[in-house]
Design a protein around this motif. Structure first.
Motif, PDB file in Angstrom:
ATOM      1  N   LEU A   1       6.783   6.397  -0.638  1.00 57.92           N
ATOM      2  CA  LEU A   1       7.716   7.122  -1.408  1.00 57.92           C
ATOM      3  C   LEU A   1       8.669   6.358  -2.059  1.00 57.92           C
ATOM      4  CD1 LEU A   1       8.262  10.230   1.031  1.00 57.92           C
ATOM      5  CD2 LEU A   1       7.097  10.249  -0.824  1.00 57.92           C
ATOM      6  N   ILE A   2       9.075   5.335  -1.063  1.00 56.38           N
ATOM      7  CA  ILE A   2      10.006   4.193  -1.523  1.00 56.38           C
ATOM      8  C   ILE A   2       9.870   2.902  -1.007  1.00 56.38           C
ATOM      9  CG2 ILE A   2      12.708   3.403  -1.660  1.00 56.38           C
ATOM     10  CD1 ILE A   2      13.529   6.576  -1.249  1.00 56.38           C
ATOM     11  N   GLU A   3       9.698   1.893  -1.824  1.00 51.85           N
ATOM     12  CA  GLU A   3       9.195   0.571  -1.768  1.00 51.85           C
ATOM     13  C   GLU A   3      10.360  -0.488  -2.085  1.00 51.85           C
ATOM     14  OE1 GLU A   3       4.844  -0.503  -2.188  1.00 51.85           O
ATOM     15  OE2 GLU A   3       5.286   1.205  -3.665  1.00 51.85           O
ATOM     16  N   ASN A   4      11.173  -0.856  -1.130  1.00 52.96           N
ATOM     17  CA  ASN A   4      12.305  -1.827  -1.548  1.00 52.96           C
ATOM     18  C   ASN A   4      13.150  -1.188  -2.423  1.00 52.96           C
ATOM     19  OD1 ASN A   4      13.755  -4.013  -1.167  1.00 52.96           O
ATOM     20  ND2 ASN A   4      12.648  -5.192  -2.789  1.00 52.96           N
ATOM     21  N   TYR A   5      13.521  -0.035  -2.407  1.00 48.84           N
ATOM     22  CA  TYR A   5      14.210   0.774  -3.277  1.00 48.84           C
ATOM     23  C   TYR A   5      13.842   1.059  -4.646  1.00 48.84           C
ATOM     24  CZ  TYR A   5      17.990  -0.868  -0.172  1.00 48.84           C
ATOM     25  OH  TYR A   5      18.797  -1.085   0.888  1.00 48.84           O
ATOM     26  N   HIS A   6      12.520   0.774  -4.751  1.00 49.72           N
ATOM     27  CA  HIS A   6      11.642   1.115  -5.850  1.00 49.72           C
ATOM     28  C   HIS A   6      11.388   2.621  -5.592  1.00 49.72           C
ATOM     29  CE1 HIS A   6       9.045   1.547  -9.370  1.00 49.72           C
ATOM     30  NE2 HIS A   6       8.135   1.806  -8.685  1.00 49.72           N
ATOM     31  N   LEU A   7      11.362   3.740  -6.489  1.00 48.86           N
ATOM     32  CA  LEU A   7      11.035   5.091  -6.181  1.00 48.86           C
ATOM     33  C   LEU A   7       9.245   5.352  -6.501  1.00 48.86           C
ATOM     34  CD1 LEU A   7      14.103   6.848  -7.644  1.00 48.86           C
ATOM     35  CD2 LEU A   7      13.607   5.864  -5.100  1.00 48.86           C
TER      36      LEU A   7
ATOM     37  N   ALA B   1      11.846   7.267   7.118  1.00 46.44           N
ATOM     38  CA  ALA B   1      12.608   6.066   6.331  1.00 46.44           C
ATOM     39  C   ALA B   1      13.216   5.164   6.977  1.00 46.44           C
ATOM     40  CB  ALA B   1      13.665   7.157   5.298  1.00 46.44           C
ATOM     41  N   ILE B   2      13.463   3.874   6.363  1.00 50.48           N
ATOM     42  CA  ILE B   2      14.342   2.945   7.108  1.00 50.48           C
ATOM     43  C   ILE B   2      15.420   2.550   6.164  1.00 50.48           C
ATOM     44  CG2 ILE B   2      13.841   0.608   8.176  1.00 50.48           C
ATOM     45  CD1 ILE B   2      11.142   1.037   8.531  1.00 50.48           C
ATOM     46  N   LEU B   3      16.641   2.611   6.930  1.00 52.45           N
ATOM     47  CA  LEU B   3      17.705   2.263   6.180  1.00 52.45           C
ATOM     48  C   LEU B   3      18.136   0.537   6.585  1.00 52.45           C
ATOM     49  CD1 LEU B   3      17.995   5.085   6.271  1.00 52.45           C
ATOM     50  CD2 LEU B   3      20.471   4.697   5.924  1.00 52.45           C
ATOM     51  N   PRO B   4      18.937  -0.046   6.018  1.00 52.00           N
ATOM     52  CA  PRO B   4      19.325  -1.522   6.283  1.00 52.00           C
ATOM     53  C   PRO B   4      19.897  -1.419   7.888  1.00 52.00           C
ATOM     54  CG  PRO B   4      20.086  -1.139   4.180  1.00 52.00           C
ATOM     55  CD  PRO B   4      19.414   0.388   4.713  1.00 52.00           C
ATOM     56  N   HIS B   5      19.848  -2.428   8.771  1.00 51.87           N
ATOM     57  CA  HIS B   5      20.492  -2.595  10.077  1.00 51.87           C
ATOM     58  C   HIS B   5      19.612  -1.667  10.775  1.00 51.87           C
ATOM     59  CE1 HIS B   5      23.626  -4.436   7.850  1.00 51.87           C
ATOM     60  NE2 HIS B   5      24.005  -3.335   7.269  1.00 51.87           N
ATOM     61  N   ASP B   6      18.273  -1.577  10.766  1.00 53.13           N
ATOM     62  CA  ASP B   6      17.276  -0.976  11.683  1.00 53.13           C
ATOM     63  C   ASP B   6      17.878   0.406  12.010  1.00 53.13           C
ATOM     64  OD1 ASP B   6      16.024  -3.344  11.502  1.00 53.13           O
ATOM     65  OD2 ASP B   6      16.389  -4.082  13.439  1.00 53.13           O
ATOM     66  N   ILE B   7      18.110   1.194  10.945  1.00 55.33           N
ATOM     67  CA  ILE B   7      18.250   2.680  11.055  1.00 55.33           C
ATOM     68  C   ILE B   7      17.079   3.391  10.424  1.00 55.33           C
ATOM     69  CG2 ILE B   7      19.923   4.657  10.618  1.00 55.33           C
ATOM     70  CD1 ILE B   7      22.189   2.794  10.228  1.00 55.33           C
TER      71      ILE B   7
ATOM     72  N   ASP C   1      13.060   1.730   2.255  1.00 53.72           N
ATOM     73  CA  ASP C   1      11.554   2.145   2.314  1.00 53.72           C
ATOM     74  C   ASP C   1      11.478   3.648   2.782  1.00 53.72           C
ATOM     75  OD1 ASP C   1      10.197  -0.525   1.455  1.00 53.72           O
ATOM     76  OD2 ASP C   1      11.513  -1.121   3.269  1.00 53.72           O
ATOM     77  N   ALA C   2      10.452   4.325   2.290  1.00 52.48           N
ATOM     78  CA  ALA C   2      10.110   5.375   3.054  1.00 52.48           C
ATOM     79  C   ALA C   2       8.676   5.958   2.632  1.00 52.48           C
ATOM     80  CB  ALA C   2      10.971   6.810   2.404  1.00 52.48           C
ATOM     81  N   LEU C   3       8.232   6.630   3.744  1.00 52.99           N
ATOM     82  CA  LEU C   3       6.693   6.564   3.854  1.00 52.99           C
ATOM     83  C   LEU C   3       6.639   8.570   4.187  1.00 52.99           C
ATOM     84  CD1 LEU C   3       3.837   5.913   3.722  1.00 52.99           C
ATOM     85  CD2 LEU C   3       4.002   5.370   6.195  1.00 52.99           C
ATOM     86  N   ASN C   4       5.495   9.009   3.417  1.00 53.26           N
ATOM     87  CA  ASN C   4       5.309  10.297   3.567  1.00 53.26           C
ATOM     88  C   ASN C   4       4.077  10.477   4.681  1.00 53.26           C
ATOM     89  OD1 ASN C   4       5.259  13.212   2.784  1.00 53.26           O
ATOM     90  ND2 ASN C   4       3.348  12.993   2.608  1.00 53.26           N
ATOM     91  N   MET C   5       4.471  11.412   5.656  1.00 55.94           N
ATOM     92  CA  MET C   5       3.278  11.590   6.736  1.00 55.94           C
ATOM     93  C   MET C   5       2.495  12.798   6.600  1.00 55.94           C
ATOM     94  SD  MET C   5       3.852   8.442   8.225  1.00 55.94           S
ATOM     95  CE  MET C   5       2.941   8.555   9.691  1.00 55.94           C
ATOM     96  N   ASP C   6       1.878  13.311   7.566  1.00 53.26           N
ATOM     97  CA  ASP C   6       1.239  14.532   7.500  1.00 53.26           C
ATOM     98  C   ASP C   6       2.294  15.678   7.362  1.00 53.26           C
ATOM     99  OD1 ASP C   6      -0.870  16.519   7.333  1.00 53.26           O
ATOM    100  OD2 ASP C   6      -1.195  16.369   9.319  1.00 53.26           O
TER     101      ASP C   6
END
Length: 311
Positions: A181-187, A222-228, A261-266
């Motif tokens: 869904l999101i790669e290094n803030y790219h949609l 999804a992953i935010l800065p600082h390992d959230i 970054d963000a990734l769609n799952m099932d």
């Protein structure tokens, strides 16, 4: 202000980037409730549950019900575990059976039976390779491993790739998904489903442009800065919770959380969110799984893999 309230205030300001301007009288939580419809449920230090309950979103012209668990891996002692089962079971059952489990969520695609016994996903748990991608390029299920979420020790990551990239990772826990869904803030997720026909519902159900181009219940990481790390479920197939397309989910995550970054799952009937010691249901499921078609907390589908958050 207690340490827990300080944490909740801090993480709210960090990840809810589009809240209205704060006044001297209002806390960030109050602004959130008043302007965006969100509720914040602090669970413990480093762990916060964000909920958007049956809220109308003007940008999508639909009602949505969303649950998000924010895990700050730099606070507290929480661990993210990847579970893989030989026999499918419910998310709530896995949660209840796991010592120190606080939350659990479903994982990724598992269509071996539908795909002639060939795996559509990459899965590695506790250093043991469970499945490599066996779907062939150009086949109906090949699109389902576009990215992977991994934990390298207690450091999270999401990458684009395939078998060779995932096998080369030193991480002990890896689970693929799709679309990215999101790669290094790219949609990226805004253009995964293409407008190749006038009516995408006429395409075969598993065709990627239909599968990701229409509204369904969704599960994402999804992953935010600082390992959230954010674990996200979007309910669907309900007039009060219509679900999202991949494009809508991408825009939604960008607007409210702005992850790196963000990734769609099932998703679909598999989308399930379990919390320990909740009073919302006897099972601990707090979202509205759809397999029983009743829009309650009891329509869980048995799944093969997923994630558990423990102390």
């Amino acid at each position: 202000m207690s340490r827990l309230n300080v944490f909740v205030w801090g993480i709210s300001m960090m990840i809810l980037t589009n809240c209205a301007s704060q006044t001297a009288q209002n806390s960030s939580e109050e602004i959130l409730l008043e302007t965006r419809g969100w509720k914040i449920n602090p669970l413990e230090e480093g762990l916060t549950h964000y909920e958007l309950p049956f809220h109308y979103l003007d940008e999508f012209k639909s009602y949505q019900n969303v649950n998000v668990l924010a895990v700050d891996l730099k606070k507290g002692n929480h661990k993210i575990h990847f579970y893989n089962l030989e026999v499918a079971d419910s998310v709530s059952s896995i949660g209840h059976q796991t010592p120190d489990a606080i939350a659990a969520i479903n994982g990724t695609y598992y269509e071996k039976r539908a795909n002639s016994g060939n795996s559509t996903s990459f899965s590695k748990s506790n250093g043991v390779l469970i499945d490599s991608v066996e779907a062939k390029p150009g086949t109906l299920y090949y699109w389902k491993h576009e990215g992977a979420f991994y934990m390298d020790g207690n450091t999270p990551g999401i990458i684009r790739g395939g078998n060779s990239e995932y096998k080369s990772l030193k991480a002990e826990n890896i689970l693929s998904g799709s679309p990215l869904l999101i790669e290094n803030y790219h949609l990226s997720g805004t253009h995964f489903a293409r407008n190749i026909v006038d009516d995408i519902t006429k395409l075969e159900y598993e065709y990627p442009d239909r599968h990701q181009g229409v509204r369904h219940p969704r599960t994402a990481i999804a992953i935010l800065p600082h390992d959230i790390v954010l674990f996200v479920t979007v309910d669907g197939r309900n007039p009060k919770a219509e679900g999202m397309s991949a494009k809508e989910l991408t825009l939604f995550l960008k607007k409210y959380f702005n992850p790196k970054d963000a990734l769609n799952m099932d998703g679909g009937g598999s989308t399930t969110f379990w919390l320990k010691e909740t009073d919302r249901s006897e099972t601990g499921v707090i979202n509205y799984p759809t397999d029983n078609k009743k829009s309650d907390h009891y329509g869980q589908r048995r799944v093969r893999n997923g994630f558990i958050i423990t102390n």
